[in-house]
Design an enzyme around this catalytic site. Structure first.
Site, PDB file in Angstrom:
ATOM      1  N   ASN A   1       0.534  -1.296   0.366  1.00 50.41           N
ATOM      2  CA  ASN A   1       0.096   0.088  -0.030  1.00 50.41           C
ATOM      3  C   ASN A   1       0.753   1.390  -0.107  1.00 50.41           C
ATOM      4  O   ASN A   1       2.021   1.256  -0.181  1.00 50.41           O
ATOM      5  CB  ASN A   1      -0.920  -0.276   1.210  1.00 50.41           C
ATOM      6  N   ARG A   2       0.305   2.269  -0.188  1.00 46.77           N
ATOM      7  CA  ARG A   2       1.462   4.007  -0.271  1.00 46.77           C
ATOM      8  C   ARG A   2       1.971   4.174   1.259  1.00 46.77           C
ATOM      9  O   ARG A   2       2.013   5.384   0.969  1.00 46.77           O
ATOM     10  CB  ARG A   2      -0.442   4.968  -0.779  1.00 46.77           C
TER      11      ARG A   2
END
Ligand code: CTP
Length: 393
Positions: free
Chosen positions: A205-206
């Site tokens: 994920n970011r």
């Protein structure tokens, strides 16, 4: 409140240098012994004699013609803390690069004590990518950045860049030196977990780990004993114990096994909820055709902590997109003491930014919305709330 403390005040060359004498006076009034070091251009804005009159010591102005053989190391060793105010863009850049071509930067490099830095410059210079990069570097190195404020700047401009008021600088310094989190054992998780698909690929994920790093740094600078369990690059500062992990399972194992030794756990990590049931041992090939990924749930780390007998004070995070209803729901149902929600779709509040606009919820659903702040400032306010709630029992 600063009785018996040795404070070095570094003054660099911006118009806000005229406030340095007032700041020095406030420090002296608070009981500190103050010695100044100034850059050559600071001398264009404030006289050395003024600082000498306020502090009782002539400021160090350079390496040469000083009574001491090594003025920067003398000052660096003497200091219980160093304040750099005002800190110009040039001083910030030099400090971030370790470029000690003046006595102020050399002193900052020579001290092992905490540094509080109050930037002051024009809005454009503050917003410039290089300045922001340097501030982020210094913050990650453990320097406490206070301000800047919005307000009137030199030449009639108005905007962010004005040096924060001396009283607030003294307050930030006092928090660090008094160590209002002294002795508290803190565990912070940070970064996004990575769940292997094959030896090359993962589900991730970011999350950048910046918010968790800020929470860890702020706690450490205020005296807490900090363990940071992270998937992201960690700050190498202030004795933070760093445990590198990659997957949700590794993070769960490390967090759960250490939780009984923690007074406060802050779950700032973005933990994957699902992982591939089987991670391929060999790299998947395009020629093999469309892969079919079967997923399975990962452990819910926060739920495990919340279910512990005699659990630590628990802070959860919720990165939502669009509405914070989900964060409010999590605050009231996840068994946490506080939940920090943010809307990652808002400008300045996403992953990998240095700022965040958060809402802090208590478990009864009461919400406190904070303005857009640097992640370190938001972390500072979060720790104020944690401290206050713990002291109320
Ligand atoms: N968390 C955790 N273990 C997981 C997933 C999340 O401990 N497997 C923690 C996060 O670190 C965070 C909090 O739980 O502090 C909320 O994370 P979030 O992903 O927003 O929560 P979920 O319950 O997974 O909600 P959603 O349905 O929005 O994904």
């Amino acid at each position: 409140m600063l009785t018996g403390r040795n404070i070095v005040l570094g003054v660099s060359g911006g118009v806000a240098a005229y406030k340095a004498a007032y700041l020095a006076r406030r420090l002296v009034e608070a009981g500190a012994a103050v010695r100044c070091v100034m850059t050559e251009s600071a001398g264009q804005f404030i006289g050395a004699q003024t600082l000498a009159a306020v502090t009782g010591e002539h400021p160090v102005e350079g390496f040469w013609d000083e009574p001491e053989v090594s003025p920067h190391t003398d000052l660096g060793h003497w200091a219980d803390a160093m304040i750099i105010a005002p800190a110009t863009a040039a001083t910030i850049a030099k400090l971030a690069a370790g470029l000690s071509d003046n006595a102020l930067i050399a002193t900052a490099l020579a001290t092992e004590s905490p540094i509080v830095l109050a930037p002051a410059m024009h809005t454009e210079m503050w917003n410039n990518a290089a300045t922001q990069r340097n501030v982020a570097l210094l913050s990650a190195d453990g320097v406490t950045i206070v301000g800047p404020d919005r307000g009137a700047l030199a030449g009639g401009d108005v905007g962010p860049g004005r040096m924060i008021e001396p009283e607030e600088i003294v307050a930030a310094l006092s928090r660090i030196l008094e160590g209002d989190l002294d002795g508290i054992r803190v565990m912070v998780t940070a970064g996004g977990t990575r769940e292997a698909i094959d030896p090359v690929r993962y589900i991730g994920n970011r999350s950048s780990g910046k918010m968790g790093n800020a929470v860890a740094l702020e706690a450490a600078s205020r005296g807490a004993q900090v363990t940071l369990i992270t998937t992201a690059p960690a700050p190498d500062a202030l004795g933070i114990e760093v445990i590198a992990v990659e997957t949700a399972q590794e993070m769960a194992d490390q967090t759960w096994s250490r939780a009984t030794a923690a007074d406060v756990v802050v779950m700032a990590a973005a933990v994957a909820d699902f992982r591939p049931q089987v991670a391929g041992e060999e790299k998947m090939r395009r020629a093999d055709g469309m892969p079919h990924l079967e997923l399975e749930p990962t452990p819910d780390i926060l739920a495990g902590l919340a279910g512990m007998e005699d659990r630590p004070f628990l802070v959860g995070f919720a990165a939502e997109a669009g509405s914070l209803d989900g964060a409010l729901h999590k605050a009231t149902t996840k068994g946490v003491d506080l939940l920090v929600g943010n809307d990652v779709s808002r400008p300045g509040s996403g992953f990998a930014t240095d700022t965040n606009e958060v809402t802090i919820y208590t478990s009864d659903g009461a919400a406190e919305h904070l303005p857009l702040l640097s992640k370190r400032e938001a972390a500072g306010l979060l720790w104020d709330r944690i401290r206050d709630m713990r002291s109320q029992g």
